[in-house]
Motif scaffolding. Sequence first.
Motif, PDB file in Angstrom:
ATOM      1  N   ARG A 120       0.841  -1.198   0.000  1.00  0.00           N
ATOM      2  CA  ARG A 120       0.000   0.000   0.000  1.00  0.00           C
ATOM      3  C   ARG A 120       0.879   1.252   0.000  1.00  0.00           C
ATOM      4  O   ARG A 120       1.895   1.313   0.662  1.00  0.00           O
ATOM      5  N   GLY A 121       0.460   2.243  -0.782  1.00  0.00           N
ATOM      6  CA  GLY A 121       1.205   3.493  -0.865  1.00  0.00           C
ATOM      7  C   GLY A 121       1.624   3.793  -2.296  1.00  0.00           C
ATOM      8  O   GLY A 121       1.119   3.190  -3.252  1.00  0.00           O
ATOM      9  N   PRO A 122       2.547   4.731  -2.499  1.00  0.00           N
ATOM     10  CA  PRO A 122       3.000   5.076  -3.849  1.00  0.00           C
ATOM     11  C   PRO A 122       3.581   3.862  -4.564  1.00  0.00           C
ATOM     12  O   PRO A 122       4.440   3.166  -4.019  1.00  0.00           O
ATOM     13  N   ALA A 123       3.117   3.601  -5.774  1.00  0.00           N
ATOM     14  CA  ALA A 123       3.635   2.474  -6.550  1.00  0.00           C
ATOM     15  C   ALA A 123       4.601   2.937  -7.634  1.00  0.00           C
ATOM     16  O   ALA A 123       5.530   2.222  -7.998  1.00  0.00           O
ATOM     17  N   GLU A 124       4.384   4.153  -8.149  1.00  0.00           N
ATOM     18  CA  GLU A 124       5.279   4.668  -9.194  1.00  0.00           C
ATOM     19  C   GLU A 124       5.204   6.189  -9.227  1.00  0.00           C
ATOM     20  O   GLU A 124       4.150   6.780  -9.027  1.00  0.00           O
ATOM     21  N   ARG A 125       6.352   6.820  -9.480  1.00  0.00           N
ATOM     22  CA  ARG A 125       6.442   8.265  -9.663  1.00  0.00           C
ATOM     23  C   ARG A 125       7.451   8.534 -10.775  1.00  0.00           C
ATOM     24  O   ARG A 125       8.532   7.937 -10.803  1.00  0.00           O
ATOM     25  N   ARG A 126       7.088   9.446 -11.660  1.00  0.00           N
ATOM     26  CA  ARG A 126       8.006   9.907 -12.707  1.00  0.00           C
ATOM     27  C   ARG A 126       7.981  11.432 -12.718  1.00  0.00           C
ATOM     28  O   ARG A 126       6.918  12.035 -12.912  1.00  0.00           O
ATOM     29  N   VAL A 127       9.151  12.035 -12.513  1.00  0.00           N
ATOM     30  CA  VAL A 127       9.279  13.490 -12.534  1.00  0.00           C
ATOM     31  C   VAL A 127      10.146  13.878 -13.728  1.00  0.00           C
ATOM     32  O   VAL A 127      11.267  13.394 -13.868  1.00  0.00           O
ATOM     33  N   PHE A 128       9.605  14.739 -14.562  1.00  0.00           N
ATOM     34  CA  PHE A 128      10.299  15.225 -15.756  1.00  0.00           C
ATOM     35  C   PHE A 128      10.588  16.707 -15.559  1.00  0.00           C
ATOM     36  O   PHE A 128       9.714  17.459 -15.135  1.00  0.00           O
TER      37      PHE A 128
END
Length: 203
Positions: free
Chosen positions: A85-93
């Motif tokens: 449970r919680g953030p599974a994926e993050r992408r910062v451009f």
Amino acid sequence: MPPLRLVAIVAVPVLVAACAQPEARYPQSLAPCDLLPTEAAHKLTDVGAKLGGPQPKESQFIVPDDFCLWRYKQEKAHFWSDYKRGPAERRVFLDVNVISADSGGAPKASTSFAEERARRHQNDERDVTIPGIGDEAYAVTPLIFEKRPETTVQFRRSNALVTVTLSGSDCCVGNGKADIPPDKRRKLVVALAQAVDDYLLQR
């Protein structure tokens, strides 16, 4: 008695043509990966210290473009188990384009900013003005060809044009991962853009 001679002294002003350069706070290009400290990226993307470091990239699509990526993807413990449970994926451009004084400086950057915003309007992309970031800023959810929704903040600080984009998913909603809710995604990407702008103000 000889006549008095009147000597007229004519002062001819010397005009000096001063070719003032347009405003340009940043005299040279800026490295995108240097504009967002890794610690700030960790905190502001809501993944703690798990977010990977910046990855410089270069795109050759039409016009060469340097940008930076920070990425976090939660790994499954076993192929049959789900994500925690919680953030599974993050992408910062993050992308930054500095318009030098020779190329028009801040006035040219402002014009380019307005033209890009107008183009988005033509594509029916709705934007929201974001106060307190740069000289002008807005957030928008771009039209993309992939299924992954993302939110972008574009802002101008003097002669620097900056684009910050965030996408990702959380777990577990329903039977599995779900995209970051739009309101949460906007809040996170605005915080990221603010961090970049704070750094630019120190330059």
